[in-house]
Design a protein around this motif. Structure first.
Motif, PDB file in Angstrom:
ATOM      1  N   ASP A 330       1.046  41.176   4.945  1.00  0.00           N
ATOM      2  CA  ASP A 330       1.793  42.355   5.363  1.00  0.00           C
ATOM      3  C   ASP A 330       1.007  43.228   6.336  1.00  0.00           C
ATOM      4  N   ARG A 331      -0.321  43.103   6.330  1.00  0.00           N
ATOM      5  CA  ARG A 331      -1.125  43.909   7.260  1.00  0.00           C
ATOM      6  C   ARG A 331      -0.820  43.559   8.718  1.00  0.00           C
ATOM      7  N   GLN A 332      -0.490  42.304   8.952  1.00  0.00           N
ATOM      8  CA  GLN A 332      -0.154  41.895  10.313  1.00  0.00           C
ATOM      9  C   GLN A 332       1.121  42.597  10.780  1.00  0.00           C
ATOM     10  N   LYS A 335       0.442  46.269  11.391  1.00  0.00           N
ATOM     11  CA  LYS A 335      -0.298  46.445  12.641  1.00  0.00           C
ATOM     12  C   LYS A 335       0.624  46.462  13.852  1.00  0.00           C
ATOM     13  N   THR A 348       3.861  51.909   2.453  1.00  0.00           N
ATOM     14  CA  THR A 348       4.409  50.559   2.315  1.00  0.00           C
ATOM     15  C   THR A 348       4.661  50.248   0.848  1.00  0.00           C
TER      16      THR A 348
END
Length: 398
Positions: A330-332, A335, A348
């Protein structure tokens, strides 16, 4: 009282946290700025399709001109003009408003699937009230008539049988009653409390009558009727007092597009060339609480509104995404959303391959959606429409 947040129109709950653009589609041969341009069904449908592409949130279709000096139209002829366009719009899933003062026309269009009745005689006809009460449609209650000088609340045009009071009014439209100038100091504008007292009293009376007959208040939108039997001075008073009308608690419409009054304040004689001035007046009304902006030039109004609203306050947008198999985590996704202009992810909530984001953004709805589509392409799929809220505690006011 806070500005109304929703307008319920049949199967649609129109979110009014943001002003909405209503496209004007006149399927008539004699409307004042576009008469004859759309009276053939094929041309009208093509124009309607373009309005939807350009950002219209709803479309107001009219089959009888109410310009100064208009010729009244029989209900059967009015419906004949409206029917093919309404059918197409309903099929396309558009939010459709019918601009009519004839109950039989309103009823037949509601049966086709139209969701709003826009009545220039303010639902003063008991038969029109019954059409509204027997449906779940939205209702635009408008004031027609003078509001200054010797005008009283009963000076407003009411639906009547055996004569056409609206036609009589519009044949002498825009002259206004300048009796206030007989006062010793000759003020530039009529008295605000007199004008707004008449308007507010009439509109509230008509709205309450609808409510008594079973029409929920959330279905009612008010329109002060700028240009209908009112002088330029009257219209300025009304527009400067837009906040008073929005504070009545009902959704409020600003319907000034290309009108003679707009030509007066802009110095533009040609009605079709008044779009820029229309946008200026409409934005001023939006800043004071108007939430439905009725215009002929949808593309220009939508673009101007995007810029105006983005510069006024930020949004909080809530959206759910489905992560793509190619996304590492999910960090992608966070970003790429963070990299969108004027946008930051504030919170989130992850559940399996689903990710819910709370996003602060200065972009308006359409630019936000376009930027989001581009950002998440390949790494996630949007599975819910963004829900927008103002970051501040109140809507911008002038």
């Amino acid at each position: 009282m806070p500005i109304a947040s929703t307008w319920n129109c049949s199967n649609v709950a129109l979110d009014l946290s943001h002003p909405r653009v209503m496209g004007v589609l006149n399927v008539t041969p004699d409307s004042f700025s576009d008469g004859g341009a759309h009276n053939a069904p094929k041309a009208a449908i093509a124009t309607a399709a373009q309005m939807l592409t350009d950002g219209a949130d709803l479309i107001d279709v009219g089959g009888e001109s109410t310009r100064p000096g208009f010729t009244p139209v029989e209900p059967d002829e009015e419906y004949h003009r409206l029917e093919p366009v309404v059918r197409w719009l309903v099929k396309e899933g558009a939010l459709v408003s019918i601009d009519t003062r004839h109950p039989t026309v309103a009823q037949r269009c509601i049966e086709l699937g139209a969701q709003i009745i826009n009545d220039v005689t303010g639902f003063s006809n008991p038969q029109m009230v019954q059409v509204a009460a027997n449906s779940t449609c939205g209702c635009v209650v408008m004031h027609s008539g003078p509001v200054s000088g010797a005008a009283t609340r009963s000076s407003a045009v009411m639906a009547s049988s055996g004569r056409d009071d609206l036609s009589t009014l519009m044949n002498v439209a825009s002259a206004g009653d300048r009796a206030w100038e007989n006062e010793q100091d000759q003020p530039l504008l009529p008295q605000v409390d007199h004008v707004m007292g008449l308007l507010e009293g009439y509109l509230l009376e008509r709205a309450k009558d609808l409510e008594v007959q079973g029409v929920d208040a959330s279905r009612i939108c008010l329109d002060p009727g700028v240009g209908f039997g009112k002088s330029p001075e009257d219209n300025i008073v009304i527009l400067r007092a837009t906040q008073r009308l929005s504070d009545l608690g009902y959704p409020l419409m600003c319907a000034v597009s290309r009108k003679r009054f707009v030509g007066t304040v802009s110095g533009v004689a040609d009605a079709a060339a008044r779009d820029d001035a229309t946008i200026g007046v409409s934005l001023a009304a939006a800043a004071r609480g108007a939430r439905v902006l009725r215009v002929h030039n949808v593309a220009g109004m939508a673009q101007a509104l995007d810029g105006f609203w983005a510069a006024s306050e930020a949004w909080t947008a809530h959206v759910s995404l489905l992560l793509s198999p190619v996304a590492n985590n999910d960090r992608q996704v966070i970003k790429v959303v963070d990299a969108m202009p004027l946008t930051r992810v504030r919170a989130t909530q992850a559940a399996g391959d689903k990710l819910r984001l709370e996003i602060e953004t200065g972009l308006d709805r359409i630019p936000f959606q376009h930027a989001l589509d581009a950002a998440i392409r390949g790494v996630a799929t949007q599975i819910s429409s963004p829900i927008f809220e103002r970051c501040g505690t109140s809507s911008p006011r002038a």
